[in-house]
Design a protein around this motif. Structure first.
Motif, mmCIF file in Angstrom:
data_model
loop_
_atom_site.group_PDB
_atom_site.id
_atom_site.type_symbol
_atom_site.label_atom_id
_atom_site.label_comp_id
_atom_site.label_asym_id
_atom_site.label_seq_id
_atom_site.Cartn_x
_atom_site.Cartn_y
_atom_site.Cartn_z
ATOM 1 N N PRO A 1 0.286 37.294 -4.667
ATOM 2 C CA PRO A 1 -0.775 37.720 -3.935
ATOM 3 C C PRO A 1 -1.772 36.591 -3.255
ATOM 4 C CG PRO A 1 -0.575 39.021 -5.861
ATOM 5 C CD PRO A 1 0.478 37.707 -5.906
ATOM 6 N N ASP A 2 -1.869 35.807 -4.197
ATOM 7 C CA ASP A 2 -2.960 34.771 -3.939
ATOM 8 C C ASP A 2 -2.407 33.354 -3.232
ATOM 9 O OD1 ASP A 2 -1.559 34.082 -6.407
ATOM 10 O OD2 ASP A 2 -3.131 33.384 -7.498
ATOM 11 N N ALA A 3 -1.210 33.504 -2.805
ATOM 12 C CA ALA A 3 -0.231 32.237 -2.322
ATOM 13 C C ALA A 3 -1.141 31.498 -1.245
ATOM 14 C CB ALA A 3 0.928 32.676 -1.845
ATOM 15 N N GLY A 4 -1.992 32.287 -0.461
ATOM 16 C CA GLY A 4 -2.997 32.016 0.548
ATOM 17 C C GLY A 4 -1.949 31.371 2.121
ATOM 18 N N ILE A 5 -2.563 30.346 2.510
ATOM 19 C CA ILE A 5 -1.686 29.748 3.678
ATOM 20 C C ILE A 5 -0.719 28.754 3.022
ATOM 21 C CG2 ILE A 5 -2.019 28.428 5.743
ATOM 22 C CD1 ILE A 5 -4.747 29.463 6.132
ATOM 23 N N THR A 6 0.257 29.020 3.552
ATOM 24 C CA THR A 6 1.404 28.178 2.804
ATOM 25 C C THR A 6 2.319 27.361 3.795
ATOM 26 O OG1 THR A 6 3.145 30.208 3.008
ATOM 27 C CG2 THR A 6 2.120 29.829 0.847
ATOM 28 N N GLY A 7 2.981 26.211 3.450
ATOM 29 C CA GLY A 7 3.430 25.275 4.311
ATOM 30 C C GLY A 7 2.730 24.204 4.653
ATOM 31 N N ASP A 8 3.651 23.268 5.446
ATOM 32 C CA ASP A 8 2.842 21.887 5.936
ATOM 33 C C ASP A 8 2.630 22.006 7.406
ATOM 34 O OD1 ASP A 8 2.840 20.926 3.215
ATOM 35 O OD2 ASP A 8 5.181 20.630 3.596
ATOM 36 N N ASP A 9 3.593 22.774 8.343
ATOM 37 C CA ASP A 9 3.812 22.539 9.718
ATOM 38 C C ASP A 9 2.851 23.664 10.297
ATOM 39 O OD1 ASP A 9 5.060 23.890 11.956
ATOM 40 O OD2 ASP A 9 6.247 21.932 11.814
ATOM 41 N N TRP A 10 2.264 23.653 11.163
ATOM 42 C CA TRP A 10 1.255 24.815 11.647
ATOM 43 C C TRP A 10 1.882 26.075 11.897
ATOM 44 C CZ3 TRP A 10 1.864 27.002 16.767
ATOM 45 C CH2 TRP A 10 2.819 26.298 17.550
ATOM 46 N N ARG A 11 3.242 25.899 12.297
ATOM 47 C CA ARG A 11 3.972 27.198 12.687
ATOM 48 C C ARG A 11 4.210 27.889 11.284
ATOM 49 N NH1 ARG A 11 8.477 23.637 15.895
ATOM 50 N NH2 ARG A 11 7.638 22.565 13.961
ATOM 51 N N GLN A 12 4.452 27.218 10.196
ATOM 52 C CA GLN A 12 4.641 27.774 8.832
ATOM 53 C C GLN A 12 3.409 28.430 8.564
ATOM 54 O OE1 GLN A 12 5.752 24.413 6.780
ATOM 55 N NE2 GLN A 12 7.867 24.887 6.668
ATOM 56 N N LYS A 13 2.289 27.763 8.615
ATOM 57 C CA LYS A 13 0.967 28.237 8.319
ATOM 58 C C LYS A 13 0.457 29.581 9.013
ATOM 59 C CE LYS A 13 -1.023 23.885 6.743
ATOM 60 N NZ LYS A 13 -1.860 22.429 7.108
#
Lengths: 197, 74
Positions: A88-100
């Protein structure tokens, strides 16, 4: 026992059988007996491809019931289904703007799932969860914990994790190693129940 | 009198079956487990589970909206 008797008889009749042959035969008989005494558990494989509350719920109900049936249950989470396992607290994930961007619009987590229809921006999901609570229907979160306690294996899909920029740290604890389609097919080949939900 | 009683009253599918499966693990072969449930789905689910798992359903009755099942562990 029959196997041992057979070995004994054949050695007395055919003197050509050496001690090594006899030992091998006894070892083989022992292995066969050991295989018979440990019955192979029936297997059940569920593919959780949707992160919708109304799909995740039946996935977890069937997984726990399969475990109650003494089956060896594996749930393979892929695409939006991965959202069920997100912290639940993963927040914004990934490196790429699309993943985010995807992680902002599709938050996931066992407790944060949304309905596929009648969601009304989350109000529908809230009403459904409140109703389930009143009716004492176990929640997805509760069933997930129960499943883990019952030995259900939870496999996140490695490819989808990479695609979405998720790491094992973004997921709830207690999951199995991420795996791919090959592992899923290998299991399903032997499973008596395989469902794509 | 059963050797163990599982109270699954008020619980909905799939919990009664899961409670029964957990309860049966706590008794030994030949002992009996009594399950009390209010979920109407349990009327078909618990006999099906018992049959599939090889345990025998010794008795089943309903009174005042509560369903009772007595299962003997195989």
């Amino acid at each position: 026992m029959r196997m041992f008797a057979y070995v004994y008889m054949s050695t007395s009749e055919e003197t050509v059988m050496t001690t090594t042959d006899l030992e091998d035969a006894v070892a083989a008989a022992g292995e066969a007996a050991a295989e018979n005494t440990v019955p192979q558990k029936e297997k059940m494989v569920l593919i959780a491809a949707s992160g919708d509350l109304d799909k995740a719920w039946p996935v977890m109900i069937l997984a726990t019931t399969g475990a109650a049936y003494g089956m060896d249950v594996t749930v393979f989470f892929t695409f939006w289904g991965l959202g069920i396992l997100k912290r639940p607290d993963a927040g914004i994930t990934g490196d790429d703007w699309r993943q985010k961007m995807m992680s902002v619009f599709k938050k996931g987590s066992p407790d944060g799932l949304q309905l596929s229809t009648m969601n009304f921006g989350g109000i529908g999901a809230k009403l459904m969860k409140d109703l389930a609570d009143d009716k004492k229907v176990a929640s997805v979160q509760e069933l997930l914990e129960l499943a883990q306690g019952m030995g259900v294996k939870l496999w996140p899909c490695q490819m989808t994790m990479d695609l979405m920029g998720l790491t094992i740290d973004d997921m709830i604890p207690g999951l199995d190693q991420p795996a791919g389609a090959g592992s899923a097919i290998s299991l399903m080949k032997e499973a008596s129940i395989s469902l794509f939900i | 009198m059963a050797d163990k009683v599982v109270d699954a009253r008020g619980l909905q599918c799939p919990m009664p079956v899961i409670k029964v499966a957990q309860g049966i693990n706590e008794i030994t072969s030949g002992q009996t487990l009594e399950v009390i449930a209010t979920d109407n789905g349990a009327l078909s689910d618990i006999p099906a589970w018992s049959k599939d798992m090889g345990h025998s359903l010794k008795e089943q009755f309903s009174q005042e909206g509560e369903h009772h099942f007595i299962i003997e562990k195989s």
